[in-house]
Design a protein around this motif. Structure first.
Motif, PDB file in Angstrom:
ATOM      1  N   ARG A 145      29.586  23.801  52.602  1.00 28.08           N
ATOM      2  CA  ARG A 145      30.369  24.975  52.996  1.00 28.08           C
ATOM      3  C   ARG A 145      31.233  25.461  51.840  1.00 28.08           C
ATOM      4  O   ARG A 145      31.401  26.671  51.648  1.00 28.08           O
ATOM      5  N   ALA A 146      31.795  24.532  51.085  1.00 25.97           N
ATOM      6  CA  ALA A 146      32.620  24.931  49.940  1.00 25.97           C
ATOM      7  C   ALA A 146      31.797  25.698  48.919  1.00 25.97           C
ATOM      8  O   ALA A 146      32.273  26.680  48.327  1.00 25.97           O
ATOM      9  N   TRP A 147      30.566  25.260  48.677  1.00 20.51           N
ATOM     10  CA  TRP A 147      29.678  25.981  47.759  1.00 20.51           C
ATOM     11  C   TRP A 147      29.454  27.420  48.233  1.00 20.51           C
ATOM     12  O   TRP A 147      29.511  28.365  47.444  1.00 20.51           O
ATOM     13  N   VAL A 148      29.180  27.576  49.530  1.00 20.90           N
ATOM     14  CA  VAL A 148      28.892  28.910  50.073  1.00 20.90           C
ATOM     15  C   VAL A 148      30.138  29.785  50.015  1.00 20.90           C
ATOM     16  O   VAL A 148      30.086  30.952  49.597  1.00 20.90           O
ATOM     17  N   ARG A 149      31.284  29.256  50.425  1.00 18.50           N
ATOM     18  CA  ARG A 149      32.514  30.049  50.387  1.00 18.50           C
ATOM     19  C   ARG A 149      32.854  30.490  48.977  1.00 18.50           C
ATOM     20  O   ARG A 149      33.418  31.570  48.772  1.00 18.50           O
ATOM     21  N   ALA A 150      32.559  29.636  48.002  1.00 19.39           N
ATOM     22  CA  ALA A 150      32.901  29.958  46.615  1.00 19.39           C
ATOM     23  C   ALA A 150      32.158  31.188  46.107  1.00 19.39           C
ATOM     24  O   ALA A 150      32.578  31.800  45.114  1.00 19.39           O
ATOM     25  N   GLN A 151      31.077  31.592  46.782  1.00 23.71           N
ATOM     26  CA  GLN A 151      30.324  32.782  46.399  1.00 23.71           C
ATOM     27  C   GLN A 151      30.761  34.017  47.180  1.00 23.71           C
ATOM     28  O   GLN A 151      30.284  35.114  46.934  1.00 23.71           O
ATOM     29  N   ARG A 152      31.653  33.833  48.132  1.00 17.34           N
ATOM     30  CA  ARG A 152      32.052  34.923  49.025  1.00 17.34           C
ATOM     31  C   ARG A 152      33.055  35.855  48.346  1.00 17.34           C
ATOM     32  O   ARG A 152      33.784  35.459  47.458  1.00 17.34           O
ATOM     33  N   THR A 153      33.065  37.108  48.787  1.00 17.50           N
ATOM     34  CA  THR A 153      34.031  38.129  48.341  1.00 17.50           C
ATOM     35  C   THR A 153      34.157  38.204  46.823  1.00 17.50           C
ATOM     36  O   THR A 153      35.250  38.180  46.269  1.00 17.50           O
ATOM     37  N   GLY A 154      33.008  38.269  46.160  1.00 15.74           N
ATOM     38  CA  GLY A 154      33.010  38.432  44.718  1.00 15.74           C
ATOM     39  C   GLY A 154      33.019  37.140  43.941  1.00 15.74           C
ATOM     40  O   GLY A 154      32.803  37.143  42.726  1.00 15.74           O
ATOM     41  N   GLY A 155      33.284  36.018  44.616  1.00 13.20           N
ATOM     42  CA  GLY A 155      33.256  34.723  43.952  1.00 13.20           C
ATOM     43  C   GLY A 155      34.331  34.583  42.885  1.00 13.20           C
ATOM     44  O   GLY A 155      35.286  35.366  42.797  1.00 13.20           O
ATOM     45  N   SER A 156      34.182  33.577  42.042  1.00 11.39           N
ATOM     46  CA  SER A 156      35.199  33.290  41.031  1.00 11.39           C
ATOM     47  C   SER A 156      35.266  34.374  39.954  1.00 11.39           C
ATOM     48  O   SER A 156      36.328  34.625  39.382  1.00 11.39           O
ATOM     49  N   THR A 157      34.136  35.038  39.695  1.00 14.87           N
ATOM     50  CA  THR A 157      34.120  36.035  38.624  1.00 14.87           C
ATOM     51  C   THR A 157      35.117  37.150  38.888  1.00 14.87           C
ATOM     52  O   THR A 157      35.887  37.550  37.999  1.00 14.87           O
ATOM     53  N   GLN A 158      35.131  37.666  40.104  1.00 15.97           N
ATOM     54  CA  GLN A 158      36.056  38.755  40.422  1.00 15.97           C
ATOM     55  C   GLN A 158      37.502  38.290  40.302  1.00 15.97           C
ATOM     56  O   GLN A 158      38.355  39.008  39.773  1.00 15.97           O
ATOM     57  N   SER A 159      37.790  37.069  40.779  1.00 15.65           N
ATOM     58  CA  SER A 159      39.160  36.555  40.691  1.00 15.65           C
ATOM     59  C   SER A 159      39.561  36.344  39.240  1.00 15.65           C
ATOM     60  O   SER A 159      40.705  36.638  38.847  1.00 15.65           O
ATOM     61  N   GLU A 160      38.647  35.838  38.417  1.00 19.14           N
ATOM     62  CA  GLU A 160      38.953  35.630  36.992  1.00 19.14           C
ATOM     63  C   GLU A 160      39.233  36.953  36.290  1.00 19.14           C
ATOM     64  O   GLU A 160      40.177  37.058  35.494  1.00 19.14           O
ATOM     65  N   GLU A 161      38.437  37.969  36.598  1.00 26.02           N
ATOM     66  CA  GLU A 161      38.639  39.269  35.955  1.00 26.02           C
ATOM     67  C   GLU A 161      39.953  39.901  36.394  1.00 26.02           C
ATOM     68  O   GLU A 161      40.677  40.488  35.580  1.00 26.02           O
ATOM     69  N   LEU A 162      40.278  39.776  37.671  1.00 24.05           N
ATOM     70  CA  LEU A 162      41.529  40.351  38.167  1.00 24.05           C
ATOM     71  C   LEU A 162      42.729  39.652  37.545  1.00 24.05           C
ATOM     72  O   LEU A 162      43.687  40.295  37.099  1.00 24.05           O
ATOM     73  N   LEU A 163      42.638  38.322  37.474  1.00 24.10           N
ATOM     74  CA  LEU A 163      43.746  37.555  36.892  1.00 24.10           C
ATOM     75  C   LEU A 163      43.894  37.842  35.402  1.00 24.10           C
ATOM     76  O   LEU A 163      45.015  38.000  34.886  1.00 24.10           O
ATOM     77  N   ALA A 164      42.768  37.957  34.704  1.00 23.38           N
ATOM     78  CA  ALA A 164      42.809  38.256  33.277  1.00 23.38           C
ATOM     79  C   ALA A 164      43.427  39.624  33.026  1.00 23.38           C
ATOM     80  O   ALA A 164      44.240  39.801  32.097  1.00 23.38           O
ATOM     81  N   ALA A 165      43.083  40.595  33.854  1.00 24.38           N
ATOM     82  CA  ALA A 165      43.654  41.938  33.706  1.00 24.38           C
ATOM     83  C   ALA A 165      45.165  41.930  33.927  1.00 24.38           C
ATOM     84  O   ALA A 165      45.919  42.638  33.260  1.00 24.38           O
ATOM     85  N   ALA A 166      45.595  41.100  34.906  1.00 25.41           N
ATOM     86  CA  ALA A 166      47.018  41.033  35.199  1.00 25.41           C
ATOM     87  C   ALA A 166      47.811  40.341  34.090  1.00 25.41           C
ATOM     88  O   ALA A 166      48.975  40.664  33.839  1.00 25.41           O
ATOM     89  N   LEU A 167      47.165  39.410  33.395  1.00 26.62           N
ATOM     90  CA  LEU A 167      47.850  38.649  32.355  1.00 26.62           C
ATOM     91  C   LEU A 167      47.769  39.317  30.983  1.00 26.62           C
ATOM     92  O   LEU A 167      48.526  38.962  30.071  1.00 26.62           O
ATOM     93  N   ALA A 168      46.839  40.269  30.850  1.00 23.58           N
ATOM     94  CA  ALA A 168      46.669  40.927  29.548  1.00 23.58           C
ATOM     95  C   ALA A 168      47.916  41.754  29.204  1.00 23.58           C
ATOM     96  O   ALA A 168      48.499  42.425  30.077  1.00 23.58           O
ATOM     97  N   PRO A 169      48.334  41.747  27.941  1.00 23.40           N
ATOM     98  CA  PRO A 169      49.534  42.506  27.553  1.00 23.40           C
ATOM     99  C   PRO A 169      49.281  44.006  27.636  1.00 23.40           C
ATOM    100  O   PRO A 169      48.172  44.468  27.536  1.00 23.40           O
TER     101      PRO A 169
END
Length: 290
Positions: free
Chosen positions: A266-290
């Motif tokens: 179940r953890a594997w499947v959830r990790a692909q949901r709602t854009g998965g880690s890629t979307q979260s990484e991109e959003l976080l990177a954008a927020a941290l970028a100067p």
């Protein structure tokens, strides 16, 4: 800033756990595994009657009138119990889709390349045209592959509630690992007496509690960057935690009688949901970028 649960929030969490223990205990979990792809409508209506889907709906509209922190606590318990079904989509549709709040209408979402529970849903939000069924690694989560974007990027609430479910799995596999380490014996000693097993259990706890702090904080701030960070930490805590728990169980963890492999799937499947880690990484990177 300190994030402490109120007495009411603790009571809510305890009430949801008690409800799920009664309505979806281990026997019900195993029965669901033996009937993959079938959604228990009676259970869905029970959740609706308890206010699970209407938790954040205003009281004036027939809801419970609570907030995102309380929804996170409820979804953490759902993840802990491996409760199946499109919980996030139906919860988010309460008040917008008739019958969703009461559990009479099952709502699924095509908000990414993979969509869950399309065949069991009464209403599908997003464009699921051309969706093709996939063989899911998780027997309790039927999947379809959706061409294109599948209806666009999901909202932050969906990501946070998914993180809460992952947190529930992280906490539960930590409990399972410790229980097994205390009771399973090798060479006349509990396996928990061995340093390697102790390190695995300690790592499980650290990841789970780190994710808990992040998820609870994001529920209070509702900041997209906080939610992205919480999602990444919760995914890691659930997936790596379930793998380490399986390691503590040894060969037994791979058998059908052990619940840990269900948590890992179940953890594997959830990790692909709602854009998965890629979307979260991109959003976080954008927020941290100067």
């Amino acid at each position: 800033m300190r994030f402490r649960l109120t007495d009411d929030q603790r009571a809510l969490r305890g009430g949801v756990r008690e409800l799920l223990d009664r309505c979806f205990g281990r026997d019900a979990l195993r029965a669901a595994v033996d009937a993959p792809g079938r959604l228990d409508r009676a259970l869905w209506r029970t959740l609706g009657a308890a206010g699970f889907f209407a938790l954040r709906l205003p009281e004036a509209d027939g809801g419970v009138g609570l907030g995102l922190p309380e929804a996170v606590l409820a979804f953490e318990e759902a993840g802990r119990a491996l409760l199946p079904g499109p919980l996030v989509a139906t919860h988010l549709a309460a008040g917008a889709v008739p019958g969703a709040a009461a559990g009479e209408t099952v709502v699924a979402a095509a908000d990414g390349a993979l969509a869950e529970w399309l065949d069991a849903a009464d209403v599908v939000l997003g464009d699921a045209s051309g969706a093709l069924p996939l063989r899911s690694v998780d027997p309790l989560t039927p999947l379809h592959r959706v061409p294109g974007t599948g209806g666009g990027a999901p909202g932050t609430a969906a990501a946070l509630l998914t993180a809460a479910e992952q947190l529930g799995t992280a906490g539960r596999v930590c409990e399972l690992a410790v229980q097994h380490a205390r009771t399973r014996e090798q060479f006349g000693r509990p396996v928990g007496a061995f340093q390697a097993v102790q390190h695995l259990c300690a790592d499980l706890l650290v990841r789970a509690e780190t994710a808990r702090a992040a998820v609870y904080a994001a529920a209070v701030t509702a900041d997209p960057a906080d939610i992205a960070a919480a999602r990444l930490l919760a995914d890691e805590a659930a997936v790596r935690g379930a793998r380490d728990c399986l390691q503590v169980h040894g060969g037994m963890g791979f058998t059908w009688e052990a619940d840990v492999h269900l948590h890992l799937k179940r953890a594997w499947v959830r990790a692909q949901r709602t854009g998965g880690s890629t979307q979260s990484e991109e959003l976080l990177a954008a927020a941290l970028a100067p």
